[in-house]
Motif scaffolding. Sequence first.
Motif, PDB file in Angstrom:
ATOM      1  N   SER A  95       0.852  -1.189   0.000  1.00  8.66           N
ATOM      2  CA  SER A  95       0.000   0.000   0.000  1.00  8.66           C
ATOM      3  C   SER A  95       0.882   1.231   0.000  1.00  8.66           C
ATOM      4  N   ALA A  96       0.629   2.136  -0.925  1.00  9.93           N
ATOM      5  CA  ALA A  96       1.393   3.378  -1.006  1.00  9.93           C
ATOM      6  C   ALA A  96       0.581   4.575  -0.537  1.00  9.93           C
ATOM      7  N   GLY A  97      -0.722   4.365  -0.328  1.00  8.05           N
ATOM      8  CA  GLY A  97      -1.578   5.482   0.055  1.00  8.05           C
ATOM      9  C   GLY A  97      -2.184   5.352   1.425  1.00  8.05           C
ATOM     10  N   SER A  98      -1.860   4.262   2.135  1.00  8.25           N
ATOM     11  CA  SER A  98      -2.417   4.079   3.467  1.00  8.25           C
ATOM     12  C   SER A  98      -1.377   3.515   4.430  1.00  8.25           C
ATOM     13  N   TYR A  99      -1.566   3.854   5.698  1.00 10.11           N
ATOM     14  CA  TYR A  99      -0.775   3.319   6.812  1.00 10.11           C
ATOM     15  C   TYR A  99      -1.500   2.092   7.342  1.00 10.11           C
ATOM     16  N   GLU A 100      -0.757   1.014   7.582  1.00 13.83           N
ATOM     17  CA  GLU A 100      -1.322  -0.222   8.117  1.00 13.83           C
ATOM     18  C   GLU A 100      -0.584  -0.546   9.414  1.00 13.83           C
ATOM     19  N   ASP A 101      -1.305  -0.575  10.518  1.00 13.15           N
ATOM     20  CA  ASP A 101      -0.627  -0.661  11.813  1.00 13.15           C
ATOM     21  C   ASP A 101       0.013  -2.018  12.082  1.00 13.15           C
ATOM     22  N   TRP A 102      -0.212  -3.007  11.225  1.00 10.16           N
ATOM     23  CA  TRP A 102       0.365  -4.331  11.423  1.00 10.16           C
ATOM     24  C   TRP A 102       1.661  -4.551  10.630  1.00 10.16           C
ATOM     25  N   ARG A 103       2.068  -3.585   9.855  1.00  9.48           N
ATOM     26  CA  ARG A 103       3.266  -3.755   9.052  1.00  9.48           C
ATOM     27  C   ARG A 103       4.527  -3.522   9.902  1.00  9.48           C
ATOM     28  N   PRO A 104       5.636  -4.189   9.562  1.00  6.79           N
ATOM     29  CA  PRO A 104       6.849  -4.051  10.367  1.00  6.79           C
ATOM     30  C   PRO A 104       7.453  -2.649  10.350  1.00  6.79           C
ATOM     31  N   ASP A 105       7.115  -1.826   9.376  1.00  4.63           N
ATOM     32  CA  ASP A 105       7.647  -0.463   9.316  1.00  4.63           C
ATOM     33  C   ASP A 105       6.657   0.575   9.828  1.00  4.63           C
ATOM     34  N   ALA A 106       5.593   0.149  10.489  1.00  7.79           N
ATOM     35  CA  ALA A 106       4.525   1.061  10.907  1.00  7.79           C
ATOM     36  C   ALA A 106       5.033   2.176  11.816  1.00  7.79           C
ATOM     37  N   ALA A 107       5.977   1.871  12.697  1.00  4.91           N
ATOM     38  CA  ALA A 107       6.473   2.866  13.649  1.00  4.91           C
ATOM     39  C   ALA A 107       7.256   3.982  12.963  1.00  4.91           C
ATOM     40  N   GLN A 108       7.649   3.796  11.718  1.00  2.80           N
ATOM     41  CA  GLN A 108       8.454   4.801  11.024  1.00  2.80           C
ATOM     42  C   GLN A 108       7.627   5.955  10.471  1.00  2.80           C
ATOM     43  N   PHE A 109       6.313   5.784  10.348  1.00  4.39           N
ATOM     44  CA  PHE A 109       5.483   6.820   9.743  1.00  4.39           C
ATOM     45  C   PHE A 109       5.330   8.021  10.676  1.00  4.39           C
ATOM     46  N   PRO A 110       5.568   9.234  10.185  1.00  7.34           N
ATOM     47  CA  PRO A 110       5.364  10.421  11.023  1.00  7.34           C
ATOM     48  C   PRO A 110       3.881  10.626  11.319  1.00  7.34           C
ATOM     49  N   ALA A 111       3.574  11.068  12.519  1.00 16.22           N
ATOM     50  CA  ALA A 111       2.180  11.269  12.916  1.00 16.22           C
ATOM     51  C   ALA A 111       1.475  12.257  11.992  1.00 16.22           C
ATOM     52  N   SER A 112       2.227  13.233  11.490  1.00 17.01           N
ATOM     53  CA  SER A 112       1.615  14.252  10.628  1.00 17.01           C
ATOM     54  C   SER A 112       1.116  13.685   9.311  1.00 17.01           C
ATOM     55  N   ALA A 113       1.589  12.492   8.943  1.00 17.24           N
ATOM     56  CA  ALA A 113       1.191  11.884   7.667  1.00 17.24           C
ATOM     57  C   ALA A 113      -0.026  10.989   7.803  1.00 17.24           C
ATOM     58  N   LEU A 114      -0.501  10.759   9.019  1.00 18.47           N
ATOM     59  CA  LEU A 114      -1.604   9.823   9.241  1.00 18.47           C
ATOM     60  C   LEU A 114      -2.932  10.556   9.283  1.00 18.47           C
ATOM     61  N   GLY A 115      -3.856  10.130   8.421  1.00 14.40           N
ATOM     62  CA  GLY A 115      -5.137  10.796   8.303  1.00 14.40           C
ATOM     63  C   GLY A 115      -6.300   9.975   8.797  1.00 14.40           C
ATOM     64  N   ALA A 116      -7.413  10.074   8.108  1.00 14.03           N
ATOM     65  CA  ALA A 116      -8.649   9.405   8.506  1.00 14.03           C
ATOM     66  C   ALA A 116      -8.538   7.900   8.316  1.00 14.03           C
ATOM     67  N   ASN A 117      -9.362   7.179   9.081  1.00 12.92           N
ATOM     68  CA  ASN A 117      -9.424   5.728   8.947  1.00 12.92           C
ATOM     69  C   ASN A 117     -10.059   5.354   7.613  1.00 12.92           C
ATOM     70  N   LEU A 118      -9.605   4.252   7.051  1.00 14.26           N
ATOM     71  CA  LEU A 118     -10.252   3.710   5.863  1.00 14.26           C
ATOM     72  C   LEU A 118     -11.502   2.959   6.292  1.00 14.26           C
ATOM     73  N   ASP A 119     -12.592   3.218   5.632  1.00 14.04           N
ATOM     74  CA  ASP A 119     -13.855   2.552   5.965  1.00 14.04           C
ATOM     75  C   ASP A 119     -13.699   1.047   5.844  1.00 14.04           C
ATOM     76  N   GLU A 120     -14.129   0.342   6.885  1.00 14.26           N
ATOM     77  CA  GLU A 120     -14.198  -1.117   6.896  1.00 14.26           C
ATOM     78  C   GLU A 120     -12.830  -1.796   6.867  1.00 14.26           C
ATOM     79  N   TRP A 121     -11.757  -1.042   7.142  1.00 12.73           N
ATOM     80  CA  TRP A 121     -10.420  -1.630   7.178  1.00 12.73           C
ATOM     81  C   TRP A 121      -9.751  -1.244   8.492  1.00 12.73           C
ATOM     82  N   PRO A 122     -10.000  -1.988   9.562  1.00 11.22           N
ATOM     83  CA  PRO A 122      -9.443  -1.650  10.886  1.00 11.22           C
ATOM     84  C   PRO A 122      -7.919  -1.579  10.847  1.00 11.22           C
TER      85      PRO A 122
END
Length: 282
Positions: A95-122
């Motif tokens: 995925s290039a357009g969404s953050y996924e909290d289960w990926r091994p690189d999830a902690a690297q994403f800056p908070a400023s880059a994280l937006g709204a939740n994707l519908d139906e994708w926890p």
Amino acid sequence: MRAIRILAVAVLTWMAFLVAPASARTAAPVPAPVPCPGCWKPALNTSWQWQLSSVPAEPFLNVTMYDIDGFNASAAVVRRLHETRAGRKVVCYVSAGSYEDWRPDAAQFPASALGANLDEWPGERWLDIRQYGGKLGQIMRARMDMCKAKGFDAIEFDNVDGYTNETGFPLTAAHQFAYNAWLANEAHTRGLSVGLKNDLAQIPGLLSYFDWALNEQCWQYDECTTAQNGGYGYDQFVRAGKAVFTVEYELAASSFCSRSNAQNFNSLRKNYDLDAYRVACR
């Protein structure tokens, strides 16, 4: 209902654009397409399997292309997919357009880059793709390097149509175009073939950057062809000699396969969770 939702999203996006700082309204200049003469160019008629919720196991299907999760699949799986059928190519899904909290690189994403939740994708949130010049771009480059290191032949970037969704950011079509073109060029610099995922309205401009296309549910929503849309459609990829792969989840194969075959699309009926189940149109 879908048309009403799209109109509502467009209005909200425009309102956000008006109140955004000037620096957020403009997209970076778009570079010319990076050629990749050694990249795989799938034939217009290419048999394939799209399996993301599990890693394919032997015996594999006798298809030319497998599109699988780039993180979950090991280099050994990619190698066996190559070894068990001559000429088989393997596509790396990320995925290039969404953050996924289960990926091994999830902690690297800056908070400023994280937006709204994707519908139906926890656990999944939209990304501020305007930040690709910084840390976000570094993360995506590392993902592409992972695909290359594991031996993949191509890459499928998911969620690259955020500007048509409620992301929490004032994304415009220009922002999306610049980001998608950048992704394609970065893939090509690594010798990876690259497919355009959805983002139908930008097909005319992005066609020269991408080697093939993948779509979900264009027959269900009557938007597969230029005749249906007016200015854009996957028939434009076919006319350019570039393969098109489509998937339907809710339609019966009998209701769309003949139309797909007539357009020279490679179409499947799949389950939403993209498991091993598949009905091929040809």
